[in-house]
Enzyme design. Sequence first.
Site, short mmCIF file in Angstrom:
data_model
loop_
_atom_site.label_atom_id
_atom_site.label_comp_id
_atom_site.label_asym_id
_atom_site.label_seq_id
_atom_site.Cartn_x
_atom_site.Cartn_y
_atom_site.Cartn_z
N ARG A 139 90.74 39.89 42.65
CA ARG A 139 91.66 40.95 43.10
C ARG A 139 93.11 40.52 42.93
O ARG A 139 93.97 41.32 42.58
CB ARG A 139 91.39 41.30 44.57
CG ARG A 139 90.43 42.45 44.75
CD ARG A 139 90.55 43.04 46.14
NE ARG A 139 90.32 42.03 47.15
CZ ARG A 139 89.14 41.79 47.72
NH1 ARG A 139 88.08 42.50 47.37
NH2 ARG A 139 88.99 40.87 48.63
N ASP A 195 92.41 30.58 43.53
CA ASP A 195 93.82 30.99 43.64
C ASP A 195 94.55 30.18 44.71
O ASP A 195 95.33 30.72 45.48
CB ASP A 195 93.90 32.49 43.96
CG ASP A 195 93.11 32.87 45.19
OD1 ASP A 195 92.27 32.06 45.63
OD2 ASP A 195 93.31 33.97 45.70
N GLY A 222 85.30 35.07 52.01
CA GLY A 222 84.36 35.34 50.91
C GLY A 222 83.46 34.14 50.66
O GLY A 222 83.92 33.00 50.68
N THR A 229 86.28 29.13 47.44
CA THR A 229 86.52 30.50 46.95
C THR A 229 86.26 30.54 45.45
O THR A 229 86.64 29.61 44.74
CB THR A 229 87.96 30.98 47.25
OG1 THR A 229 88.27 32.07 46.38
CG2 THR A 229 89.00 29.90 47.02
N ARG A 264 84.23 38.19 58.16
CA ARG A 264 85.66 38.40 58.38
C ARG A 264 85.78 38.81 59.85
O ARG A 264 85.03 39.67 60.32
CB ARG A 264 86.19 39.46 57.41
CG ARG A 264 86.02 38.98 55.96
CD ARG A 264 86.90 39.69 54.97
NE ARG A 264 87.19 38.82 53.83
CZ ARG A 264 86.45 38.75 52.71
NH1 ARG A 264 85.38 39.50 52.57
NH2 ARG A 264 86.79 37.93 51.73
N ASP A 301 92.22 31.21 51.49
CA ASP A 301 93.54 31.09 52.13
C ASP A 301 93.62 31.86 53.45
O ASP A 301 94.30 31.42 54.38
CB ASP A 301 94.68 31.47 51.17
CG ASP A 301 94.53 32.86 50.61
OD1 ASP A 301 93.45 33.46 50.75
OD2 ASP A 301 95.50 33.35 50.01
N ASP A 307 87.70 32.35 43.45
CA ASP A 307 88.91 32.80 42.74
C ASP A 307 89.83 31.69 42.24
O ASP A 307 90.69 31.93 41.41
CB ASP A 307 89.74 33.71 43.66
CG ASP A 307 89.11 35.08 43.81
OD1 ASP A 307 88.32 35.45 42.92
OD2 ASP A 307 89.38 35.75 44.81
#
Length: 328
Positions: A176, A134, A15, A130, A76, A107, A132
């Site tokens: 997500r 995360d 992403g 990222t 991707r 990740d 996110d």
Amino acid sequence: MESKVSKIGVLTSGGDAPGMNAAIRAVVRTGIYYGLDVFGIMRGYTGMIENDIFRMESKSVANIIQRGGTILKTARCKEFFEPEGRKKAYENLKRLGINGLVVIGGDGSFRGAQKFSTEFDIPCIGLPGTIDKDMAGTDFTIGFDTAVNTAISAIDKIRDTADAHDRLFIIEVMGRDSGYIALHSGIGTGAENILIPEYKTNIEEVVERLQEKEKRKKLVNLLVVAEGDEFGGANEVAKAIKARMPNADIKVCILGHIQRGGAPSSIDRLIASRLGYAAVECLIKGDKVNTMIGVVNNHLHYTPLNEAVKETQTIDPEWLKIVKILAS
Ligand code: ADP
């Protein structure tokens, strides 16, 4: 000091996140400063496999520090999951003499880098890119701060219209598997509640609080929902609340991909620049390779790639309490 690398490659994968360009710029300019040849690899691992690789100069990264997206594009790449795909990628790098790699991504991208660096003699450095946030081993990821600022400025606008109509707005932000954007943007905009994948939500309690506020004539409420919450996003949360409060005036707003774009914030530019520089230093010294470089307590922090892909950052439940107290 003798450099362990002479030619390095840089790619962005997975992403996209604002600030990736600033990181590419830092890798290229630091590499050139130390006399290395730097190669840009297009579309993540796809470019490695398809040999879409080009030599970068200092001017290749001029005028990009302020731009969102990534000049190297991202993708991707299914083939990279397979050993044959990774071997093809290795052969292309080897042919060009590339002996060090900087992977800017999330990740998933680090899982790929970890396998690649185990199978072949090309050391890799991962830079967390990222929106996110995360990932364990870093307090920030490149892109997170910008995404949160974008969400906050959008939610502020929603608050104006919510206030004009005395409405409940349910706003979906990205995430997500991670509630960090929801947490930070929810705190930053005074949301009544946040619904995130990390914790189960008691919808009856959410409704009770809204009903209690209704009695107090506090009619403007914002719920911030991460797309991966247990209900499956803002529309589903709206249905669940509407079923319990049929007279409530509820609107849903899904912020979507605007959270990925835009000029990177000062924090993202700073982290990206610092990490890009550190990645090249690391490859040159050769002592902390096959790690993800992050920033913890304002110091550079090196996490072996095999650990970086295992752990994610958790959210302290006290934050949920803080959200509710401050919105009461
Ligand atoms: P992100 O890096 O943002 O988490 P993805 O999870 O989509 O994004 O991963 C990006 C790319 O990294 C994948 O398309 C694939 O090429 C590579 N990758 C991810 N996981 C693996 C894996 N287990 N083995 C090999 N390559 C992987």
